[in-house]
Scaffold this active site. Sequence first.
Site, PDB file in Angstrom:
ATOM      1  N   ARG A  92       0.873  -1.248   0.053  1.00 54.58           N
ATOM      2  CA  ARG A  92      -0.036  -0.254  -0.019  1.00 54.58           C
ATOM      3  C   ARG A  92       0.945   1.172  -0.041  1.00 54.58           C
ATOM      4  O   ARG A  92       0.352   2.101  -0.248  1.00 54.58           O
ATOM      5  CB  ARG A  92      -0.697   0.079   1.157  1.00 54.58           C
ATOM      6  N   ARG A 142       8.241   6.478  -4.809  1.00 58.71           N
ATOM      7  CA  ARG A 142       8.130   7.396  -6.297  1.00 58.71           C
ATOM      8  C   ARG A 142       9.568   7.839  -6.686  1.00 58.71           C
ATOM      9  O   ARG A 142      10.388   8.427  -5.719  1.00 58.71           O
ATOM     10  CB  ARG A 142       7.302   8.653  -5.885  1.00 58.71           C
ATOM     11  N   ARG A 172      -8.163  -4.559  14.403  1.00 57.08           N
ATOM     12  CA  ARG A 172      -7.095  -3.571  15.313  1.00 57.08           C
ATOM     13  C   ARG A 172      -7.863  -2.357  15.548  1.00 57.08           C
ATOM     14  O   ARG A 172      -8.644  -1.676  14.664  1.00 57.08           O
ATOM     15  CB  ARG A 172      -5.980  -3.241  14.365  1.00 57.08           C
ATOM     16  N   ARG A 201       0.876   8.711  14.996  1.00 60.30           N
ATOM     17  CA  ARG A 201       0.719  10.162  14.429  1.00 60.30           C
ATOM     18  C   ARG A 201       0.012  11.138  14.974  1.00 60.30           C
ATOM     19  O   ARG A 201      -0.731  10.776  15.922  1.00 60.30           O
ATOM     20  CB  ARG A 201       0.192   9.772  12.967  1.00 60.30           C
ATOM     21  N   GLU A 223      -2.658   9.684  17.935  1.00 59.83           N
ATOM     22  CA  GLU A 223      -3.308   8.368  17.350  1.00 59.83           C
ATOM     23  C   GLU A 223      -2.304   7.208  18.072  1.00 59.83           C
ATOM     24  O   GLU A 223      -1.395   6.936  17.648  1.00 59.83           O
ATOM     25  CB  GLU A 223      -3.444   8.279  15.982  1.00 59.83           C
ATOM     26  N   TYR A 243     -10.765  -2.977   4.496  1.00 60.64           N
ATOM     27  CA  TYR A 243     -10.217  -1.596   4.736  1.00 60.64           C
ATOM     28  C   TYR A 243     -10.550  -0.966   3.472  1.00 60.64           C
ATOM     29  O   TYR A 243      -9.925  -1.118   2.270  1.00 60.64           O
ATOM     30  CB  TYR A 243      -8.638  -1.566   4.896  1.00 60.64           C
ATOM     31  N   ASP A 287     -10.704   2.748   1.190  1.00 65.34           N
ATOM     32  CA  ASP A 287     -10.765   3.928   1.273  1.00 65.34           C
ATOM     33  C   ASP A 287     -12.183   4.639   0.827  1.00 65.34           C
ATOM     34  O   ASP A 287     -12.907   3.809   0.691  1.00 65.34           O
ATOM     35  CB  ASP A 287      -9.892   4.351   0.099  1.00 65.34           C
TER      36      ASP A 287
HETATM   37  N1  UDP Z   1       3.708   2.775   7.164  1.00 66.15           N
HETATM   38  C1  UDP Z   1       5.007   2.847   7.881  1.00 66.15           C
HETATM   39  N2  UDP Z   1       5.360   4.047   8.142  1.00 66.15           N
HETATM   40  C2  UDP Z   1       4.458   5.120   7.816  1.00 66.15           C
HETATM   41  C3  UDP Z   1       3.306   4.905   7.297  1.00 66.15           C
HETATM   42  C4  UDP Z   1       3.025   3.805   6.903  1.00 66.15           C
HETATM   43  O1  UDP Z   1       5.476   1.701   7.917  1.00 66.15           O
HETATM   44  O2  UDP Z   1       5.074   6.389   8.063  1.00 66.15           O
HETATM   45  C5  UDP Z   1       3.192   1.275   6.829  1.00 66.15           C
HETATM   46  C6  UDP Z   1       2.379   0.615   8.031  1.00 66.15           C
HETATM   47  O3  UDP Z   1       2.867  -0.808   8.261  1.00 66.15           O
HETATM   48  C7  UDP Z   1       0.875   0.973   7.684  1.00 66.15           C
HETATM   49  C8  UDP Z   1       1.234   0.755   6.141  1.00 66.15           C
HETATM   50  O4  UDP Z   1       2.474   1.339   6.009  1.00 66.15           O
HETATM   51  O5  UDP Z   1       0.040  -0.072   8.298  1.00 66.15           O
HETATM   52  C9  UDP Z   1       0.058   1.556   5.381  1.00 66.15           C
HETATM   53  O6  UDP Z   1       0.049   2.824   5.889  1.00 66.15           O
HETATM   54  P1  UDP Z   1      -1.182   4.070   5.400  1.00 66.15           P
HETATM   55  O7  UDP Z   1      -0.590   5.408   5.455  1.00 66.15           O
HETATM   56  O8  UDP Z   1      -1.653   3.496   4.092  1.00 66.15           O
HETATM   57  O9  UDP Z   1      -2.153   3.634   6.438  1.00 66.15           O
HETATM   58  P2  UDP Z   1      -3.425   4.189   6.840  1.00 66.15           P
HETATM   59  O10 UDP Z   1      -3.472   5.880   6.859  1.00 66.15           O
HETATM   60  O11 UDP Z   1      -4.408   3.933   5.938  1.00 66.15           O
HETATM   61  O12 UDP Z   1      -3.741   3.808   8.168  1.00 66.15           O
END
Ligand code: UDP
Length: 378
Positions: free
Chosen positions: A175, A179, A255, A286, A311, A359, A361
């Site tokens: 996911r 880039r 979760r 975050r 969070e 999950y 979007d």
């Molecule tokens: N992830 C990570 N570091 C980051 C952001 C994401 O390791 O800074 C990993 C983490 O395992 C997460 C996955 O990438 O579950 C998907 O991240 P995404 O930002 O898509 O998660 P969301 O915001 O949808 O919870």
Amino acid sequence: MKQFDVVVAGAGLWGCTVARVLAEAGRKVLVLEKRAAVGGNVRCEIDSETGIEVHTYGSHIFHTHLDDVWKFVTRFITFNGYQHKVLARYEDKTYFLPLGLTLVNQFYGLNLTPSELPAFIAKEAAGSKEGAGLNFETQAISFIGRPLYEAFIREYTRKQWGMDPRELSADIIRRLPVRASYDVNYFSDYRQGIPLTGYNSLFDRLLDHPNIAVECSCDWLTWRDSHSELAGLPVFYSGPIDALFGYRFGPLPWRSLRFERERVAVQDYQGTSVVNYTGPDVPFTRIHEFKHYHPEDAKVMGSASTIICREYPQTWALGDEPYYPVDTPASRELLALYQAEAAKQANLIVGGRLGGYRYYDMDRSIGNALETVQSFLR
Ligand code: UDP
């Protein structure tokens, strides 16, 4: 409106989209919502002191490349053009995600060009495992090499999922985009934004139709027993699929998250909407700062205080708020058992994040609702 043709149980994005399309097709729709208000986890609160739109269940940014979804949703709301960026805090330095030229050049102190980046990353990942049978960690290292993995992925993932990344599926890391450019837009969809009039207005407008009646604080699973007049009607259900069958095979695992909200007496706390904390030094994943989602709103941006939200991922037990389905071979098997039960019931259509145990979007949830309801109407 006394006679109904259809019941929609659950008024999140999926249920409200279904209800609207059914109503426009001439069906009389009863929408039942277990919570006190519609909107599911997209529901927001407006802070009375600052006017800040607080995303009660964590940041939601609408983004899509699906034409039919964009066409549908923009009938009801106008987006403000906000483009999402996510920063990562690691060892007292702040980087732009996703993994790309901006982050890699800053992290390694280099000045790589787009054509040099893939070879550099391949060199970093040299010697790592490849092919089938990879877990989250081995897959991540084969994508980006060990130093980037350890700085930005390993500890964040451990906090997010409460598990050693070696026990997680390799699918999760797919996911996360890498880039070969300086593009720091977190999503690659150019159609993106936050509703100018707020997320709640989307739900109010979707449900504002003479063929729709809405009852909140009504759980279909108990309501149906005392409302025999609804028996036999088609039901679009978007609550948890295991709850629908009394958890007879056991609960599907989720979760959960805990949000710790704080009002801070500064105009701007972190200068952006989301900062990920990728190290083990803090227990949260975050910090969200909601005012940044409305850069067009001078009053909100200029307010003397701000609202932030830390969070904390949590283990989940039945009764807790479910956020992320935990995708394992065992949970897939369990889901298949419940789906087989649902398939036995004529006139029952199960969907959405909780019903589908997926999950989604936001655009995918609307897209799935549109497809589901259109095939019902055919
Ligand atoms: N992830 C990570 N570091 C980051 C952001 C994401 O390791 O800074 C990993 C983490 O395992 C997460 C996955 O990438 O579950 C998907 O991240 P995404 O930002 O898509 O998660 P969301 O915001 O949808 O919870």
